[in-house]
Design a protein around this motif. Structure first.
Motif, PDB file in Angstrom:
ATOM      1  N   VAL A 147      84.513 -30.586  59.997  1.00 32.34           N
ATOM      2  CA  VAL A 147      84.916 -29.286  60.533  1.00 32.34           C
ATOM      3  C   VAL A 147      84.253 -28.157  59.748  1.00 32.34           C
ATOM      4  CG1 VAL A 147      86.868 -27.718  60.808  1.00 32.34           C
ATOM      5  CG2 VAL A 147      87.092 -30.116  61.485  1.00 32.34           C
ATOM      6  N   ARG A 148      84.247 -28.286  58.428  1.00 31.01           N
ATOM      7  CA  ARG A 148      83.604 -27.240  57.613  1.00 31.01           C
ATOM      8  C   ARG A 148      82.113 -27.169  57.877  1.00 31.01           C
ATOM      9  NH1 ARG A 148      87.481 -29.170  53.944  1.00 31.01           N
ATOM     10  NH2 ARG A 148      86.018 -30.683  53.044  1.00 31.01           N
ATOM     11  N   ARG A 151      81.617 -25.373  61.181  1.00 30.15           N
ATOM     12  CA  ARG A 151      81.885 -23.944  60.987  1.00 30.15           C
ATOM     13  C   ARG A 151      80.708 -23.269  60.276  1.00 30.15           C
ATOM     14  NH1 ARG A 151      86.464 -24.360  58.292  1.00 30.15           N
ATOM     15  NH2 ARG A 151      87.723 -24.453  60.186  1.00 30.15           N
ATOM     16  N   LEU A 193      84.335 -27.055  67.574  1.00 29.03           N
ATOM     17  CA  LEU A 193      85.458 -26.614  66.748  1.00 29.03           C
ATOM     18  C   LEU A 193      86.737 -26.506  67.565  1.00 29.03           C
ATOM     19  CD1 LEU A 193      83.828 -23.823  64.541  1.00 29.03           C
ATOM     20  CD2 LEU A 193      84.661 -26.056  63.784  1.00 29.03           C
ATOM     21  N   ALA A 194      86.617 -26.021  68.805  1.00 32.74           N
ATOM     22  CA  ALA A 194      87.799 -25.892  69.647  1.00 32.74           C
ATOM     23  C   ALA A 194      88.399 -27.258  69.968  1.00 32.74           C
ATOM     24  CB  ALA A 194      87.444 -25.153  70.940  1.00 32.74           C
ATOM     25  N   ALA A 196      88.041 -29.986  68.166  1.00 32.14           N
ATOM     26  CA  ALA A 196      88.601 -30.522  66.928  1.00 32.14           C
ATOM     27  C   ALA A 196      89.961 -29.900  66.637  1.00 32.14           C
ATOM     28  CB  ALA A 196      87.646 -30.266  65.766  1.00 32.14           C
ATOM     29  N   ARG A 197      90.097 -28.611  66.875  1.00 30.92           N
ATOM     30  CA  ARG A 197      91.376 -27.941  66.632  1.00 30.92           C
ATOM     31  C   ARG A 197      92.436 -28.449  67.605  1.00 30.92           C
ATOM     32  NH1 ARG A 197      93.515 -23.677  64.073  1.00 30.92           N
ATOM     33  NH2 ARG A 197      95.229 -22.556  65.073  1.00 30.92           N
ATOM     34  N   PHE A 198      92.063 -28.653  68.853  1.00 33.51           N
ATOM     35  CA  PHE A 198      93.020 -29.149  69.848  1.00 33.51           C
ATOM     36  C   PHE A 198      93.475 -30.556  69.494  1.00 33.51           C
ATOM     37  CE2 PHE A 198      93.853 -31.601  73.713  1.00 33.51           C
ATOM     38  CZ  PHE A 198      94.895 -30.869  74.248  1.00 33.51           C
ATOM     39  N   GLU A 199      92.515 -31.401  69.101  1.00 33.35           N
ATOM     40  CA  GLU A 199      92.860 -32.772  68.755  1.00 33.35           C
ATOM     41  C   GLU A 199      93.685 -32.822  67.476  1.00 33.35           C
ATOM     42  OE1 GLU A 199      92.364 -35.597  70.325  1.00 33.35           O
ATOM     43  OE2 GLU A 199      91.431 -34.609  72.027  1.00 33.35           O
ATOM     44  N   ALA A 200      93.471 -31.881  66.564  1.00 27.01           N
ATOM     45  CA  ALA A 200      94.156 -31.916  65.279  1.00 27.01           C
ATOM     46  C   ALA A 200      95.549 -31.308  65.330  1.00 27.01           C
ATOM     47  CB  ALA A 200      93.335 -31.176  64.228  1.00 27.01           C
ATOM     48  N   HIS A 201      95.902 -30.631  66.399  1.00 29.98           N
ATOM     49  CA  HIS A 201      97.194 -29.956  66.449  1.00 29.98           C
ATOM     50  C   HIS A 201      98.245 -30.859  67.064  1.00 29.98           C
ATOM     51  CE1 HIS A 201      99.978 -26.608  66.721  1.00 29.98           C
ATOM     52  NE2 HIS A 201     100.269 -27.037  67.934  1.00 29.98           N
ATOM     53  N   ARG A 205      95.960 -34.400  60.976  1.00 35.24           N
ATOM     54  CA  ARG A 205      95.439 -34.369  59.620  1.00 35.24           C
ATOM     55  C   ARG A 205      96.042 -35.502  58.784  1.00 35.24           C
ATOM     56  NH1 ARG A 205      96.175 -29.641  55.044  1.00 35.24           N
ATOM     57  NH2 ARG A 205      94.955 -30.678  53.421  1.00 35.24           N
TER      58      ARG A 205
END
Length: 262
Positions: A147-148, A151, A193-194, A196-201, A205
């Protein structure tokens, strides 16, 4: 036409970082060798649910809130905790009580750190990992690094676009054409990134895919929004008492409260 070189640099960074993230996410999604399929969400205890949903810090918050609700610990809105009952009923509570000073008081951030870093939490993580419900530390690091990287590559693309616009384009190339070309790697990075954020919410983590399924089922059946189960799954944001929410929120911004008279 120097802008084409900058565009190639941007594409290289975005493609490399997205590949890194996809590979890490794919590895994290692989079925674990544990017995996760044999678990039901009702078999998760509160500490296990808290770890899967929010990691060691969530376990610490749950421990402190549980002790407060049993009137064995007082949490002040100033961010300080006071011992009422000095006898811990499990390893997590004993790690919290061991962090108090001789006067029976301690800042909440110090208690949270003590509980989160205790051997009991590491044993909990190992047990959930062996059961296939928690992500191994290596997988969490790989996804975070991916992710980093994406970004960073997205920011690099923006920088390359800005430099390209500042240079003479030549050859009849307009600023609009340059931005159109740079918009492609930007869209790829932002989209990655979007996703990854959706899958991570909000669980991935710490929880494996099998662990996330159990948390979703537990969250669906949690009932009272103020129950400890809801706090374990959703965190302290579900606590409606402003004093408790303020007490548990101390330390989240990196500072420790001062007690009056200290």
């Amino acid at each position: 036409m120097f802008w084409v070189l900058f565009l190639l640099v941007a594409w290289a960074g975005v493609l490399w970082s997205c590949t890194l993230l996809v590979a890490a996410a794919g590895h994290a999604a692989e079925p674990a060798t544990g017995s996760a399929t044999a678990h039901h969400h009702d078999e998760l205890n509160l500490y296990e649910a808290a770890y899967l949903a929010g990691g060691p810090r969530r376990v610490a918050d749950l421990t402190l809130l549980s002790m407060e609700r049993q009137r064995r610990l007082l949490l002040a809105h100033t961010g300080w905790a006071t011992v009422v009952d000095p006898v811990g009923r499990d390893a997590h509570e004993r790690s919290a009580l061991g962090a108090f000073g001789p006067d029976g008081q301690s800042p909440v951030p110090e208690l949270r750190s003590a509980v989160a870093g205790d051997e009991a939490v590491r044993a909990l993580a190992d047990r959930l990992g062996e059961a296939g419900l928690a992500l191994p530390a290596g997988s969490r690091r790989s996804v975070g690094e991916g992710v980093r990287a994406v970004r960073g590559a997205t920011l690099l693309t923006l920088a390359m676009a800005a430099v390209s616009l500042a240079l003479p384009a030549g050859g009849g190339t307009t600023s609009g054409m340059i931005m159109a070309w740079f918009s492609l790697p930007l869209l790829l990075g932002a989209g990655c990134l979007a996703i990854a954020r959706f899958e991570a919410h909000p669980y991935s983590r710490w929880a494996s895919p099998a662990g996330r399924r159990l948390l979703v089922a537990l969250d669906r059946d949690r009932g009272d929004a103020q129950s400890l189960t809801s706090v374990a799954v959703r965190g302290i944001r579900v606590v409606t008492d402003p004093g408790l929410r303020a007490a548990l929120g101390y330390g989240n911004r990196g500072w420790i409260p001062r007690q009056r008279g200290h």
